[in-house]
Design a protein around this motif. Structure first.
Motif, PDB file in Angstrom:
ATOM      1  N   GLU A 183       0.868  -1.159   0.049  1.00  0.00           N
ATOM      2  CA  GLU A 183       0.004  -0.014  -0.010  1.00  0.00           C
ATOM      3  C   GLU A 183       1.062   1.192   0.051  1.00  0.00           C
ATOM      4  O   GLU A 183       0.453   2.199  -0.423  1.00  0.00           O
ATOM      5  CB  GLU A 183      -0.855   0.057   1.360  1.00  0.00           C
ATOM      6  N   GLN A 184       2.392   1.089   0.499  1.00  0.00           N
ATOM      7  CA  GLN A 184       2.785   2.431   0.598  1.00  0.00           C
ATOM      8  C   GLN A 184       3.879   2.637  -0.244  1.00  0.00           C
ATOM      9  O   GLN A 184       4.091   3.815  -0.866  1.00  0.00           O
ATOM     10  CB  GLN A 184       3.952   2.373   1.903  1.00  0.00           C
ATOM     11  N   GLN A 185       4.188   1.428  -1.331  1.00  0.00           N
ATOM     12  CA  GLN A 185       4.729   1.567  -2.627  1.00  0.00           C
ATOM     13  C   GLN A 185       3.953   2.281  -3.830  1.00  0.00           C
ATOM     14  O   GLN A 185       2.864   2.239  -3.844  1.00  0.00           O
ATOM     15  CB  GLN A 185       5.200   0.296  -2.904  1.00  0.00           C
ATOM     16  N   LYS A 186       4.524   3.455  -4.336  1.00  0.00           N
ATOM     17  CA  LYS A 186       3.984   4.030  -5.578  1.00  0.00           C
ATOM     18  C   LYS A 186       4.120   3.335  -6.665  1.00  0.00           C
ATOM     19  O   LYS A 186       5.257   3.057  -7.442  1.00  0.00           O
ATOM     20  CB  LYS A 186       4.753   5.390  -5.648  1.00  0.00           C
ATOM     21  N   ILE A 187       3.001   2.723  -7.254  1.00  0.00           N
ATOM     22  CA  ILE A 187       2.873   1.926  -8.341  1.00  0.00           C
ATOM     23  C   ILE A 187       2.297   2.618  -9.348  1.00  0.00           C
ATOM     24  O   ILE A 187       1.033   2.905  -9.306  1.00  0.00           O
ATOM     25  CB  ILE A 187       2.238   0.372  -8.014  1.00  0.00           C
ATOM     26  N   PRO A 188       2.994   3.058 -10.706  1.00  0.00           N
ATOM     27  CA  PRO A 188       2.182   3.729 -11.537  1.00  0.00           C
ATOM     28  C   PRO A 188       0.904   2.805 -12.232  1.00  0.00           C
ATOM     29  O   PRO A 188       1.056   1.696 -12.319  1.00  0.00           O
ATOM     30  CB  PRO A 188       3.401   3.915 -12.625  1.00  0.00           C
ATOM     31  N   ALA A 189       0.054   3.649 -12.742  1.00  0.00           N
ATOM     32  CA  ALA A 189      -0.982   2.845 -13.340  1.00  0.00           C
ATOM     33  C   ALA A 189      -0.761   2.274 -14.471  1.00  0.00           C
ATOM     34  O   ALA A 189       0.189   2.809 -15.357  1.00  0.00           O
ATOM     35  CB  ALA A 189      -2.152   3.902 -13.601  1.00  0.00           C
ATOM     36  N   PRO A 190      -1.221   1.035 -14.878  1.00  0.00           N
ATOM     37  CA  PRO A 190      -0.895   0.340 -15.945  1.00  0.00           C
ATOM     38  C   PRO A 190      -1.192   1.164 -17.526  1.00  0.00           C
ATOM     39  O   PRO A 190      -0.046   1.104 -18.350  1.00  0.00           O
ATOM     40  CB  PRO A 190      -1.643  -0.934 -15.960  1.00  0.00           C
ATOM     41  N   ASP A 191      -1.939   2.091 -17.646  1.00  0.00           N
ATOM     42  CA  ASP A 191      -2.093   2.773 -18.845  1.00  0.00           C
ATOM     43  C   ASP A 191      -1.488   4.123 -18.819  1.00  0.00           C
ATOM     44  O   ASP A 191      -1.455   4.788 -19.705  1.00  0.00           O
ATOM     45  CB  ASP A 191      -3.488   2.996 -18.984  1.00  0.00           C
ATOM     46  N   THR A 192      -0.680   4.497 -17.757  1.00  0.00           N
ATOM     47  CA  THR A 192       0.322   5.434 -17.573  1.00  0.00           C
ATOM     48  C   THR A 192       1.288   5.733 -18.169  1.00  0.00           C
ATOM     49  O   THR A 192       2.155   4.716 -17.720  1.00  0.00           O
ATOM     50  CB  THR A 192       0.025   6.163 -16.060  1.00  0.00           C
ATOM     51  N   PRO A 193       1.974   6.110 -19.324  1.00  0.00           N
ATOM     52  CA  PRO A 193       3.031   6.187 -19.906  1.00  0.00           C
ATOM     53  C   PRO A 193       4.023   6.618 -18.761  1.00  0.00           C
ATOM     54  O   PRO A 193       4.084   7.546 -18.217  1.00  0.00           O
ATOM     55  CB  PRO A 193       3.352   6.766 -21.113  1.00  0.00           C
ATOM     56  N   ALA A 194       5.532   5.950 -18.877  1.00  0.00           N
ATOM     57  CA  ALA A 194       6.395   6.333 -18.102  1.00  0.00           C
ATOM     58  C   ALA A 194       6.983   7.728 -18.207  1.00  0.00           C
ATOM     59  O   ALA A 194       6.971   8.186 -19.302  1.00  0.00           O
ATOM     60  CB  ALA A 194       7.675   5.345 -17.958  1.00  0.00           C
ATOM     61  N   ALA A 195       7.596   8.383 -17.362  1.00  0.00           N
ATOM     62  CA  ALA A 195       8.070   9.909 -17.723  1.00  0.00           C
ATOM     63  C   ALA A 195       9.266   9.966 -18.488  1.00  0.00           C
ATOM     64  O   ALA A 195       9.989   8.784 -18.822  1.00  0.00           O
ATOM     65  CB  ALA A 195       8.662  10.438 -16.278  1.00  0.00           C
ATOM     66  N   GLY A 196       8.931  10.806 -19.672  1.00  0.00           N
ATOM     67  CA  GLY A 196      10.034  10.831 -20.838  1.00  0.00           C
ATOM     68  C   GLY A 196       9.547   9.799 -21.933  1.00  0.00           C
ATOM     69  O   GLY A 196      10.387  10.084 -22.774  1.00  0.00           O
ATOM     70  N   THR A 197       8.663   9.189 -21.512  1.00  0.00           N
ATOM     71  CA  THR A 197       8.424   8.129 -22.879  1.00  0.00           C
ATOM     72  C   THR A 197       7.324   8.804 -23.760  1.00  0.00           C
ATOM     73  O   THR A 197       6.287   9.105 -23.296  1.00  0.00           O
ATOM     74  CB  THR A 197       7.690   6.883 -22.141  1.00  0.00           C
ATOM     75  N   PRO A 198       7.392   9.056 -24.956  1.00  0.00           N
ATOM     76  CA  PRO A 198       6.571   9.517 -25.962  1.00  0.00           C
ATOM     77  C   PRO A 198       5.310   8.735 -25.993  1.00  0.00           C
ATOM     78  O   PRO A 198       5.372   7.562 -25.963  1.00  0.00           O
ATOM     79  CB  PRO A 198       7.383   9.579 -27.075  1.00  0.00           C
ATOM     80  N   CYS A 199       3.996   9.272 -26.017  1.00  0.00           N
ATOM     81  CA  CYS A 199       2.924   8.586 -26.189  1.00  0.00           C
ATOM     82  C   CYS A 199       2.727   7.981 -27.672  1.00  0.00           C
ATOM     83  O   CYS A 199       3.216   8.586 -28.594  1.00  0.00           O
ATOM     84  CB  CYS A 199       1.804   9.608 -26.119  1.00  0.00           C
ATOM     85  N   ARG A 200       2.431   6.816 -27.674  1.00  0.00           N
ATOM     86  CA  ARG A 200       2.308   6.162 -28.981  1.00  0.00           C
ATOM     87  C   ARG A 200       1.066   6.775 -29.997  1.00  0.00           C
ATOM     88  O   ARG A 200       0.265   7.177 -29.421  1.00  0.00           O
ATOM     89  CB  ARG A 200       1.899   4.759 -28.956  1.00  0.00           C
ATOM     90  N   ARG A 201       1.503   7.069 -30.966  1.00  0.00           N
ATOM     91  CA  ARG A 201       0.578   7.922 -32.091  1.00  0.00           C
ATOM     92  C   ARG A 201      -0.506   6.794 -32.335  1.00  0.00           C
ATOM     93  O   ARG A 201      -0.291   5.665 -32.517  1.00  0.00           O
ATOM     94  CB  ARG A 201       1.307   8.421 -33.214  1.00  0.00           C
ATOM     95  N   GLY A 202      -1.777   7.336 -32.684  1.00  0.00           N
ATOM     96  CA  GLY A 202      -2.740   6.610 -33.158  1.00  0.00           C
ATOM     97  C   GLY A 202      -2.664   6.116 -34.406  1.00  0.00           C
ATOM     98  O   GLY A 202      -2.144   6.466 -35.189  1.00  0.00           O
ATOM     99  N   GLN A 203      -3.139   4.621 -34.434  1.00  0.00           N
ATOM    100  CA  GLN A 203      -2.955   3.949 -35.572  1.00  0.00           C
ATOM    101  C   GLN A 203      -3.585   4.646 -36.823  1.00  0.00           C
ATOM    102  O   GLN A 203      -4.762   5.103 -36.737  1.00  0.00           O
ATOM    103  CB  GLN A 203      -3.371   2.647 -35.488  1.00  0.00           C
ATOM    104  N   PHE A 204      -3.159   4.432 -38.112  1.00  0.00           N
ATOM    105  CA  PHE A 204      -3.735   5.066 -39.455  1.00  0.00           C
ATOM    106  C   PHE A 204      -5.039   4.197 -39.516  1.00  0.00           C
ATOM    107  O   PHE A 204      -5.028   3.090 -39.579  1.00  0.00           O
ATOM    108  CB  PHE A 204      -2.868   5.086 -40.488  1.00  0.00           C
ATOM    109  N   ASN A 205      -6.111   4.895 -39.692  1.00  0.00           N
ATOM    110  CA  ASN A 205      -7.569   4.522 -39.922  1.00  0.00           C
ATOM    111  C   ASN A 205      -7.860   4.355 -41.418  1.00  0.00           C
ATOM    112  O   ASN A 205      -8.186   5.373 -41.746  1.00  0.00           O
ATOM    113  CB  ASN A 205      -8.512   5.191 -38.813  1.00  0.00           C
ATOM    114  N   LEU A 206      -7.660   3.297 -41.873  1.00  0.00           N
ATOM    115  CA  LEU A 206      -7.968   3.372 -43.471  1.00  0.00           C
ATOM    116  C   LEU A 206      -9.134   3.624 -43.660  1.00  0.00           C
ATOM    117  O   LEU A 206      -9.406   4.340 -44.755  1.00  0.00           O
ATOM    118  CB  LEU A 206      -7.301   1.830 -43.851  1.00  0.00           C
TER     119      LEU A 206
END
Length: 497
Positions: A5-28
């Motif tokens: 409970e005391q450990q700070k665990i990042p949310a699974p969907d939250t990108p790590a600091a400094g990591t660029p968010c993945r761009r949306g896929q091309f919708n054909l």
């Protein structure tokens, strides 16, 4: 040491600091829908506009040509009717100021031919105004008496018409109040057509008079409007058909690409899991075998109170060994070489293998073998599918129940096998996850059985469906592809109960 409970665990969907968010896929499908819509709409609008302008231009020019031919034919007829020589034309007769200019034609003959000709011009259908200009641009006759004697200057269209050598000059436009010659007898309802019809001399080398006709051909306008509607309707429908046809093709292609992408991701996942699992399994086999052997030796010399604990060790080792075997089997690449398999015989063999467990569990089995076409699969993989499904059904009914197996042909080219039990069933949430790897509802289960069933069925162009109700049971349907030209399975008459 910090607690969880005391450990700070990042949310699974939250990108790590400094990591660029993945761009949306091309919708054909989305980009094609927008791009093709605007392109097809622009092309259709352009074609519709060009087509309508062509219809208007061609229709008006055709009407003007007929009018010019009619007037010139009337002029030739009146010249002959007045017994004037063939070396004279109606154009030379139209200016009354020149009645004495031609000694070979009497003034009476000139006047008679002119009067008859102008009478025909005055009574042309759909006419708004008719003017006759002499060579000096003076109006020598008009259906509007106020214009007779007026001289029209600085009229570029009139000047160009006197210089041209064509049979008629045509334009269509609205009333221009600044032009003195456009004093129509009535206002047109829509647009009007202005025709300049030149009257030549005998050798057609010079224009010596000009007949100007303003007319509003209501019938022609109505036909043009109907043509507009037909052209735009055809353009709209054609564009829609093209767009929908291309959209359907691209939609199918997009669905196929998505399916192949998902399959590729699944295959890559299973390959990675297979490599990892193989390494783990090989690393665990020898330690598990040593643990089990040591436990068996210890069990022989252990006291009565330790016997139960050692037995638990052996059971847990056996369970782990079974997990390792199931994991290796589930992640092993599937050979796609198909075989012709007798489904009824495979079911019968599987029931025979589970016969002792069925009797021990006090279960009733309802299966009436019948004639059934052979299906596309592999004998080994089909046996593995049936073993997994029958094992699940039996484990769902530990206190007895009924197991039903039915075979039918819902449509040509397909055989459906339905396995139903009266076990504890599953919730809706469990049904949505049941074909996911490593999801299980059984205590001590690994969760690869139904995932493997789905993979095998889809490899051979089949499918699997599962429906369940809590406390009522589960129903699994396997849809097989009929083997082309395959022989029919043997006729079975013995039932199980």
């Amino acid at each position: 040491m910090q607690t969880l409970e005391q450990q700070k665990i990042p949310a699974p969907d939250t990108p790590a600091a400094g990591t660029p968010c993945r761009r949306g896929q091309f919708n054909l499908l989305r980009w094609f829908s927008l791009g093709s819509f605007f392109i097809i709409a622009a092309v259709a609008a352009g074609l519709g506009y060009i087509s309508t302008r062509f219809v208007v231009t061609e229709s008006i020019e055709r009407d003007s040509m007929l009018t010019a031919q009619f007037i010139q034919a009337i002029g030739d007829a009146e010249i002959r009717h007045a017994s004037i020589g063939p070396n004279r034309t109606m154009g030379e007769m139209l200016d009354p100021r020149e009645d004495n200019a031609y000694p070979d034609v009497t003034p009476q003959a000139r006047a008679a031919s002119r009067i008859e000709f102008l009478d025909h011009v005055e009574h042309l259908p759909d006419i708004l105004l008719a003017n006759v200009y002499a060579l000096d641009r003076t109006v020598v006759w008009s259906t509007n008496p106020q214009l007779i004697g007026a001289r029209i200057e600085d009229d570029d269209e009139l000047d160009e018409s006197f210089e041209m050598k064509e049979a008629v000059s045509t334009s269509y436009h609205e009333i221009d109040g600044e032009r003195p010659e456009q004093k129509l007898l009535r206002e047109p309802e829509y647009l009007f057509i202005e025709n300049y019809i030149p009257m030549f001399n005998a050798d057609k080398s010079k224009v010596i008079a000009m007949v100007e006709i303003y007319k509003e051909p209501t019938d022609l306008v109505a036909r043009i409007q109907r043509g507009f509607k037909a052209i735009w309707l055809a353009t709209l429908l054609g564009g829609a058909v093209i767009y929908l046809g291309l959209f359907w093709i691209v939609q199918r292609a997009s669905m196929l690409l998505q399916s192949q992408q998902k399959q590729l991701i699944t295959d890559e996942t299973f390959v990675a899991l297979g490599e990892m699992s193989s390494a783990v399994a090989h690393s665990l086999r020898n330690p598990l075998a040593n643990i089990r052997a040591s436990a068996e030796l210890a069990q022989e010399i252990a006291s009565q109170s330790a016997q139960k604990n050692i037995g638990d060790i052996i059971n847990q080792v056996d369970r782990m060994s079974r997990w390792v075997r199931e994991l290796l089997v589930s992640l092993r690449p599937i050979n796609e070489d198909s075989e012709t398999v007798d489904l009824v015989q495979a079911i019968d063999d599987t029931l025979s293998a589970f016969d002792a467990l069925i009797r021990r569990s006090n279960l009733e089995v309802r299966f009436t073998p019948q004639t059934c076409p052979t299906v596309v699969s592999q004998q080994v993989l089909l046996t593995q599918i049936l073993n997994s499904l029958f094992a699940n059904a039996l484990e769902a009914m530990p206190k007895g129940g009924m197991l039903s197996v039915d075979i039918e042909q819902p449509r040509s080219g397909q055989v459906r096998m339905t396995l139903s039990d009266t076990g504890k069933g599953m919730t809706k949430q469990q049904q949505q996850m049941v074909f996911k790897p490593f999801f299980t509802t059984k205590q001590g289960g690994l969760g690869v059985g139904l995932a493997l069933v789905k993979r095998i069925m889809e490899r051979f162009e089949g499918s699997v469906e599962l429906t369940s109700q809590e406390q009522e049971g589960t129903r699994v349907c396997l849809n097989f592809k009929v083997a082309t030209g395959g022989e029919y399975g043997a006729q079975h008459t013995a039932g199980r109960g």
